[in-house]
Write a protein that holds these residues in place. Structure first.
Motif, PDB file in Angstrom:
ATOM      1  N   GLN A   1       0.842  -1.340   0.192  1.00 24.90           N
ATOM      2  CA  GLN A   1       0.068   0.110   0.028  1.00 24.90           C
ATOM      3  C   GLN A   1       0.865   1.300  -0.026  1.00 24.90           C
ATOM      4  OE1 GLN A   1      -3.176   0.003   2.902  1.00 24.90           O
ATOM      5  NE2 GLN A   1      -3.218  -2.400   2.858  1.00 24.90           N
ATOM      6  N   TRP A   2       1.906   1.305   0.808  1.00 24.62           N
ATOM      7  CA  TRP A   2       2.682   2.472   0.645  1.00 24.62           C
ATOM      8  C   TRP A   2       3.243   3.074  -0.563  1.00 24.62           C
ATOM      9  CZ3 TRP A   2       6.029   1.877   5.864  1.00 24.62           C
ATOM     10  CH2 TRP A   2       5.166   2.107   6.951  1.00 24.62           C
ATOM     11  N   PRO A   3       3.681   2.339  -1.476  1.00 19.51           N
ATOM     12  CA  PRO A   3       4.190   2.604  -2.648  1.00 19.51           C
ATOM     13  C   PRO A   3       3.030   3.559  -3.373  1.00 19.51           C
ATOM     14  CG  PRO A   3       4.928   0.493  -2.409  1.00 19.51           C
ATOM     15  CD  PRO A   3       3.961   0.817  -1.308  1.00 19.51           C
ATOM     16  N   VAL A   4       1.811   3.119  -3.174  1.00 17.54           N
ATOM     17  CA  VAL A   4       0.570   3.654  -3.789  1.00 17.54           C
ATOM     18  C   VAL A   4       0.001   4.790  -2.989  1.00 17.54           C
ATOM     19  CG1 VAL A   4      -1.794   3.077  -4.748  1.00 17.54           C
ATOM     20  CG2 VAL A   4       0.152   1.452  -5.030  1.00 17.54           C
ATOM     21  N   GLN A   5      -0.066   4.738  -1.877  1.00 17.20           N
ATOM     22  CA  GLN A   5      -0.854   5.671  -0.896  1.00 17.20           C
ATOM     23  C   GLN A   5       0.126   6.433  -0.111  1.00 17.20           C
ATOM     24  OE1 GLN A   5      -2.899   3.069   1.833  1.00 17.20           O
ATOM     25  NE2 GLN A   5      -4.536   2.292   0.319  1.00 17.20           N
ATOM     26  N   GLY A   6       1.423   6.314  -0.192  1.00 20.60           N
ATOM     27  CA  GLY A   6       2.450   7.091   0.234  1.00 20.60           C
ATOM     28  C   GLY A   6       2.649   6.736   1.746  1.00 20.60           C
ATOM     29  N   ILE A   7       3.789   6.948   2.083  1.00 18.91           N
ATOM     30  CA  ILE A   7       4.209   6.601   3.692  1.00 18.91           C
ATOM     31  C   ILE A   7       3.624   7.459   4.591  1.00 18.91           C
ATOM     32  CG2 ILE A   7       6.105   6.630   5.209  1.00 18.91           C
ATOM     33  CD1 ILE A   7       8.186   6.245   2.634  1.00 18.91           C
ATOM     34  N   PRO A   8       2.901   6.843   5.592  1.00 20.67           N
ATOM     35  CA  PRO A   8       2.129   7.560   6.691  1.00 20.67           C
ATOM     36  C   PRO A   8       3.001   8.287   7.735  1.00 20.67           C
ATOM     37  CG  PRO A   8       2.076   5.120   7.204  1.00 20.67           C
ATOM     38  CD  PRO A   8       2.787   5.402   5.789  1.00 20.67           C
ATOM     39  N   VAL A   9       2.433   9.399   8.045  1.00 19.00           N
ATOM     40  CA  VAL A   9       3.179  10.258   9.079  1.00 19.00           C
ATOM     41  C   VAL A   9       3.684   9.684  10.194  1.00 19.00           C
ATOM     42  CG1 VAL A   9       3.044  12.135  10.674  1.00 19.00           C
ATOM     43  CG2 VAL A   9       1.787  12.113   8.540  1.00 19.00           C
ATOM     44  N   ASN A  10       2.920   8.487  10.974  1.00 22.57           N
ATOM     45  CA  ASN A  10       3.467   7.743  11.939  1.00 22.57           C
ATOM     46  C   ASN A  10       3.386   6.329  11.388  1.00 22.57           C
ATOM     47  OD1 ASN A  10       3.814   6.352  14.492  1.00 22.57           O
ATOM     48  ND2 ASN A  10       2.848   7.930  15.466  1.00 22.57           N
ATOM     49  N   PRO A  11       4.453   5.840  10.939  1.00 18.96           N
ATOM     50  CA  PRO A  11       4.657   4.391  10.603  1.00 18.96           C
ATOM     51  C   PRO A  11       4.124   3.012  11.325  1.00 18.96           C
ATOM     52  CG  PRO A  11       6.568   5.580   9.367  1.00 18.96           C
ATOM     53  CD  PRO A  11       5.895   6.180  10.556  1.00 18.96           C
ATOM     54  N   THR A  12       4.590   3.445  12.677  1.00 17.20           N
ATOM     55  CA  THR A  12       4.431   2.476  13.505  1.00 17.20           C
ATOM     56  C   THR A  12       2.997   2.378  13.879  1.00 17.20           C
ATOM     57  OG1 THR A  12       6.645   3.104  14.493  1.00 17.20           O
ATOM     58  CG2 THR A  12       4.940   1.616  15.968  1.00 17.20           C
ATOM     59  N   ALA A  13       2.450   3.522  14.203  1.00 16.69           N
ATOM     60  CA  ALA A  13       0.915   3.659  14.456  1.00 16.69           C
ATOM     61  C   ALA A  13       0.065   3.013  13.270  1.00 16.69           C
ATOM     62  CB  ALA A  13       0.441   5.156  14.726  1.00 16.69           C
ATOM     63  N   TRP A  14       0.574   3.192  12.264  1.00 13.71           N
ATOM     64  CA  TRP A  14      -0.278   2.702  10.966  1.00 13.71           C
ATOM     65  C   TRP A  14       0.034   1.196  10.985  1.00 13.71           C
ATOM     66  CZ3 TRP A  14       0.439  -0.704   6.820  1.00 13.71           C
ATOM     67  CH2 TRP A  14      -0.420  -0.553   5.871  1.00 13.71           C
ATOM     68  N   LEU A  15       1.137   0.427  11.287  1.00 13.84           N
ATOM     69  CA  LEU A  15       1.195  -0.931  11.391  1.00 13.84           C
ATOM     70  C   LEU A  15       0.476  -1.425  12.550  1.00 13.84           C
ATOM     71  CD1 LEU A  15       5.227  -0.920  10.758  1.00 13.84           C
ATOM     72  CD2 LEU A  15       3.745  -1.850   9.462  1.00 13.84           C
ATOM     73  N   ILE A  16       0.417  -0.718  13.709  1.00 15.70           N
ATOM     74  CA  ILE A  16      -0.374  -1.194  14.751  1.00 15.70           C
ATOM     75  C   ILE A  16      -1.811  -1.375  14.435  1.00 15.70           C
ATOM     76  CG2 ILE A  16      -0.912  -0.801  17.214  1.00 15.70           C
ATOM     77  CD1 ILE A  16       1.812   0.340  17.582  1.00 15.70           C
ATOM     78  N   GLY A  17      -2.383  -0.149  13.638  1.00 11.57           N
ATOM     79  CA  GLY A  17      -3.963  -0.142  13.486  1.00 11.57           C
ATOM     80  C   GLY A  17      -4.160  -1.182  12.431  1.00 11.57           C
ATOM     81  N   THR A  18      -3.130  -1.335  11.506  1.00 12.71           N
ATOM     82  CA  THR A  18      -3.601  -2.250  10.422  1.00 12.71           C
ATOM     83  C   THR A  18      -3.264  -3.771  11.019  1.00 12.71           C
ATOM     84  OG1 THR A  18      -2.394  -0.897   8.835  1.00 12.71           O
ATOM     85  CG2 THR A  18      -2.807  -3.107   8.185  1.00 12.71           C
ATOM     86  N   GLY A  19      -2.580  -3.987  11.767  1.00 13.38           N
ATOM     87  CA  GLY A  19      -2.243  -5.308  12.628  1.00 13.38           C
ATOM     88  C   GLY A  19      -3.733  -5.553  13.101  1.00 13.38           C
TER      89      GLY A  19
END
Length: 408
Positions: free
Chosen positions: A46-64
């Motif tokens: 997703q990141w190559p398409v949507q862009g890297i989130p401001v807080n990658p760690t929070a994104w990974l936790i929420g997605t997980g």
């Protein structure tokens, strides 16, 4: 930075933090680990398409978390606790901030170190799940067989689940009672990073940095003597990092290191932590080890090391913990103070120890003292034993060079 490289770096540096929070949110070790891997895979897509989130760690936790909830729904075997979690909907953003994630790591350490688990099981589970060491690395750190460690980890996860062991940092007396095993776990993590059990590099920086960070968190949570003592010990040892390996990867022994490369900031911070430990009641095992490391840090050169003081500190340490490994280190210190024959006499008394029989540093120490004592044949045999037992390539090359020097 390209997305694959960023995701790889995040996995190496943040995956255990993500896992700790997912265990809290999902309540299951296996589900949390599977969901974490799914989240990192989603980031690659997703990141190559949507862009890297401001807080990658929070994104990974929420997605997980969402991945885990989807799995629960698909399996249709969620417990009432899990169903209630799902009904809560979205979790507030502050649940994913740095402080919350740090707290989750402390919760996970104390959960893995619950008194209902045997000490060796606590160590194995925390090293594997909290810190990401492989089963083989954990086994070497505990001087055990990998199959035994794997069985302990599986049984521990089952017990935590079936007994509903709370995912929390205890309070008051319970916190102090469980601190010893927590500190031991943190130090084992540091040791695996400081001197890798296998591979091409001497150190694994991510592990030493993680252990020091956890030590700093613990010192703010529970400012006791041994917490400061452990933090001092790790800082003082890690201060030598830049001097311990040549550019070509070869190991540099302590006596041969360029001390101008030692990190003076870490030395000063370590000495301050040691001073704090010694001013508090009951400085013990880690504080004494830190005092030994401090003697090395204060010496301007190897020749100026105060081996008399170090041996006296080892005398204190051996009374606190009469373990074979500490006895081995004390024997080496005695050899530096009194000559190689004195050290060899001490090592001969340890030769029957089961813990040292397959410990390469025991045979490496014997080889070095035999070499210094002019006992070439005995040194050759001991070097060969040490080489056969070591799995770290720089260590093996160092031992091989010394063995070759005997032949010459």
């Amino acid at each position: 930075m390209p997305v694959p490289a960023l995701v790889d770096r995040l996995y190496r540096t943040h995956s255990r933090r993500v896992l700790a929070t997912l265990i809290r949110l999902l309540g299951d070790f296996e589900l949390a680990e599977e969901s974490m891997h799914d989240a990192f895979a989603a980031a690659l897509q997703q990141w190559p398409v949507q862009g890297i989130p401001v807080n990658p760690t929070a994104w990974l936790i929420g997605t997980g978390r969402h991945k885990g909830i989807d799995q629960i729904r698909r399996r249709q075997t969620a417990s009432q606790h899990m169903q209630q979690q799902i009904e809560l909907g979205e979790i507030p953003a502050h649940a994913f901030d740095d402080r919350s994630v740090d707290d989750d790591q402390l919760r996970l350490i104390f959960t893995c170190c619950h008194p209902s688990l045997a000490m060796e099981t606590r160590l194995a589970l925390t090293l594997r799940e909290m810190c990401g060491l492989t089963t083989e690395q954990v086994a070497r750190g505990l001087l055990q067989q990998p199959a035994t460690v794997a069985q302990r980890i599986v049984r521990a996860k089952r017990k935590i689940r079936d007994a509903a062991i709370p995912y929390e940092v205890p309070e008051g007396k319970a916190l102090a009672e469980r601190l010893h095993s927590v500190l031991r776990v943190v130090y084992l993590v540091f040791n695996e990073g400081y001197s890798s059990s296998e591979g091409e590099t001497v150190t694994k920086v991510s592990l030493t940095d993680e252990a020091i960070r956890l030590g700093q968190l613990l010192s703010s949570l529970l400012p006791q003597a041994e917490v400061y003592g452990l933090l001092a010990l790790m800082l003082l040892q890690d201060s030598r990092r830049a001097a311990r390996q040549c550019p070509d990867g070869d190991l540099i022994t302590l006596e041969q290191q360029d001390r101008s490369l030692w990190d003076n900031r870490k030395i000063q911070e370590g000495l301050q932590c040691l001073d704090a430990a010694m001013q508090l009641p009951q400085p013990r095992l880690y504080s004494v080890q830190a005092a030994i490391a401090a003697e090395h840090a204060r010496a301007a050169s190897a020749a100026e090391t105060d081996w008399h003081e170090i041996v006296e500190l080892y005398d204190v340490l051996i009374r606190l913990d009469p373990s074979p490994v500490i006895a081995l280190n004390r024997a080496v210190a005695m050899a530096m103070r009194d000559g190689p024959e004195a050290g060899l006499t001490q090592l001969a008394q340890l030769a029957g120890s089961p813990e040292l029989r397959h410990y390469y540093l025991f045979h490496a120490a014997r080889a070095d003292l035999f070499r210094r004592a002019g006992q070439t044949n005995a040194a050759r045999e001991a070097y060969q034993q040490a080489i056969a037992l070591t799995r770290q390539d720089p260590e093996r090359r160092l031992l091989q060079r010394r063995l070759s020097g005997l032949r010459e």
